[in-house]
Structures are given as C-alpha cells and as structure tokens.
Design a protein around this motif. Sequence first.
Motif, PDB file in Angstrom:
ATOM      1  N   GLN A  31       0.846  -1.194   0.000  1.00 53.65           N
ATOM      2  CA  GLN A  31       0.000   0.000   0.000  1.00 53.65           C
ATOM      3  C   GLN A  31       0.881   1.242   0.000  1.00 53.65           C
ATOM      4  OE1 GLN A  31      -2.249   1.405   3.548  1.00 53.65           O
ATOM      5  NE2 GLN A  31      -4.064   1.047   2.288  1.00 53.65           N
ATOM      6  N   HIS A  33       0.995   5.665  -0.610  1.00 53.24           N
ATOM      7  CA  HIS A  33       0.149   6.851  -0.474  1.00 53.24           C
ATOM      8  C   HIS A  33       0.167   7.681  -1.756  1.00 53.24           C
ATOM      9  CE1 HIS A  33      -2.119  10.011   1.353  1.00 53.24           C
ATOM     10  NE2 HIS A  33      -1.111  10.882   1.322  1.00 53.24           N
ATOM     11  N   GLN A  34       1.265   8.339  -2.024  1.00 50.32           N
ATOM     12  CA  GLN A  34       1.372   9.154  -3.230  1.00 50.32           C
ATOM     13  C   GLN A  34       2.525   8.702  -4.115  1.00 50.32           C
ATOM     14  OE1 GLN A  34       1.725  13.081  -1.527  1.00 50.32           O
ATOM     15  NE2 GLN A  34      -0.470  13.474  -1.683  1.00 50.32           N
ATOM     16  N   GLN A  36       4.896   6.583  -6.176  1.00 54.58           N
ATOM     17  CA  GLN A  36       4.763   5.330  -6.902  1.00 54.58           C
ATOM     18  C   GLN A  36       6.111   4.610  -6.966  1.00 54.58           C
ATOM     19  OE1 GLN A  36       1.775   4.047  -7.924  1.00 54.58           O
ATOM     20  NE2 GLN A  36       1.000   5.819  -6.792  1.00 54.58           N
ATOM     21  N   THR A  45       0.371  -3.684  -5.933  1.00 50.73           N
ATOM     22  CA  THR A  45       0.415  -2.323  -5.396  1.00 50.73           C
ATOM     23  C   THR A  45      -0.982  -1.721  -5.357  1.00 50.73           C
ATOM     24  OG1 THR A  45       2.645  -2.021  -6.298  1.00 50.73           O
ATOM     25  CG2 THR A  45       1.455  -0.046  -5.623  1.00 50.73           C
ATOM     26  N   THR A  47      -3.463   1.684  -3.558  1.00 57.52           N
ATOM     27  CA  THR A  47      -3.394   3.023  -2.987  1.00 57.52           C
ATOM     28  C   THR A  47      -4.028   3.042  -1.604  1.00 57.52           C
ATOM     29  OG1 THR A  47      -5.459   3.628  -4.076  1.00 57.52           O
ATOM     30  CG2 THR A  47      -3.411   4.129  -5.235  1.00 57.52           C
ATOM     31  N   THR A  50      -7.881   2.316  -0.910  1.00 56.44           N
ATOM     32  CA  THR A  50      -8.464   0.997  -1.125  1.00 56.44           C
ATOM     33  C   THR A  50      -8.962   0.433   0.199  1.00 56.44           C
ATOM     34  OG1 THR A  50      -6.844   0.638  -2.901  1.00 56.44           O
ATOM     35  CG2 THR A  50      -8.072  -1.289  -2.116  1.00 56.44           C
TER      36      THR A  50
END
Length: 302
Positions: A31, A33-34, A36, A45, A47, A50
Amino acid sequence: MRKVFVAGAAGFIGQHLVRALVSGGVSVIAQVHQRQVDFGPGVQTVTADTAAETLLQDCDEVAWLASGTTPAGSASDPLLELGSNLAPLLKLLQALQSQPGCHLLHVSSGGTLYGDVDHPASESLAMHPRSYYAAGKAAAEHFIEAWCQQYSGTATVLRPSNVYGPGQTLHGGFGVIPAAMSCLRDGKPMTLWGDGESLRDYLYIDDFIAACMAALRQPPQHGMHVFNVCSGQATSLKQLLALIEQVAGRTLQRDQRPVRMVDLRRVLLDGMRIRHELGWAPRTSLHDGLQRTWQWLNAIQP
C-alpha cells in the motif's frame, strides 16, 4: 504461499521490507500513499484509499509502517497526528476485528517514547512522550493493545532506535545522517541544534529489516508483544559527525543553534528482549553502515 500486507510500502523502511519479503518467497500487497514505486513481480500495489477489509481477506500478516509526520513536523499541530497516523491505523484495526488470526507487525518508535533516560530503557519502562509525534506513537500502541484484548488479536510492536542507510532521503528535516551527508556532498552548512553531546542509538537498515523478518517468522501467542530494536551503542552527535566526516573525507560546515524543546538529551535502549525471544542481534557496525550509506548517496543523482 504466505501473503503480507505492507502499509507504508513506498517509504524508506517499507521498500526494504517489501524487497526482503519477495526475496523470501512471500506474496506482498504493497500500500502506497502518493509516491509510486515499481516493486516488480510478486507485489500487488494498491493506494491508500483501497478498502482494508477487501485487502486483508487472504493475508496472513500485516506490517504497518505508515507514518505521515515527523517530530518537528507536528510540533505545533497535534491534529496532524490524528489525521495522518492515528485515523488510518484505527481503520485498519476496525478491519482486523473480523480477522483476529491476522498477525499485526507495527513499527513504533524507540527514539521518542521513553523521554530522557539515565540508563538503557527496557520495554517495561513507562512511556514519557515529549512531542506530539511521540504521543501519537504511544496512543497507537494503546489502541493496538485494546484490539488485542477485545478481539483476541496478535500484535508485535517494534520500537526501533534511529534507523539509517541506503534509500533514506531527507524528509521534513528528519534524519541527522542523511542531512549531514547531503550537506557534505553539496558543500552546504548543516544546522545543528544543541551542543552536540546528545546521545542516540543508530541502527543500520539491513539489521532492522532482519528484526522485522524475525518477528514475521515467529508470530507470538495472543496479545501485544513489544520489542526494542537497537544497536546497543550510545553515540553522541559529535562522535557521529566525526565518523561521517571520516567516511566522506570532508569537513562538515556547522550552523550551531540553541537546543529545541522537542529534542531529547539521552535516548538509550535496552535490546536484550528481542535477542532472547527472537534470536535477533545487530550485525553492522556504525562505521560500516555509514560507509555503505555514503557510497549509495554518491551513486545516485543529486
């Protein structure tokens, strides 16, 4: 195949842990956050938005490394701790209420929870948070313990000392080692708070990941189990900077400032419990760890 959900997977520690899990043949849900990150095959992967309930259905373990603040960053804004750290963790605990068999590994803080100490702090020492950041970590542990008691959950809480190494970038002024090395590389002065006599314990990233892997391999019985994770070596800021200068072969320019309220004088940890119960011990000396970190920093683009 074991499946582990890693929250905060894009962070410094998270990226190292995901790679170690994949190398060990573990399936990972990462997981982010911003930021990548391309983890390659074997990693799903997702975000932060989810739904955790869906992600946890097939997971054997959860590694919670997500943290959106630093001690200085939330020093005047306690609500940052609520929104960035506590609220996401509480959502996870709510999802885990229906999955008590899922082992939770939570990375807390050994460097901020105990306050100033005269001798290495054991896990039984009462927490004395001086910053909102530390108070948030203490609150998180209490919530995890309540989940364990109410829903027969199982949790391992690791309280690391100052973790450093390749991959650690300067974030919000947090991390004296990347700060000093960046200043040395760029020929800029480093702002230092206090007289340089403050004591800390510095732990190389590979050693901390080994502790995480040991905790995941040996899930404890029901309840919350807390372990300090440290090198066992007290180093003053002056000693640390001298070692960094030795490794880099350069002299660091210093901009000395008065000590801040959130700064602790002595942060020392007792790491005997994890040695006895999980068979873990640090393997990397401070000199070798700093050397590897300096080599990594100079190999990447400035």
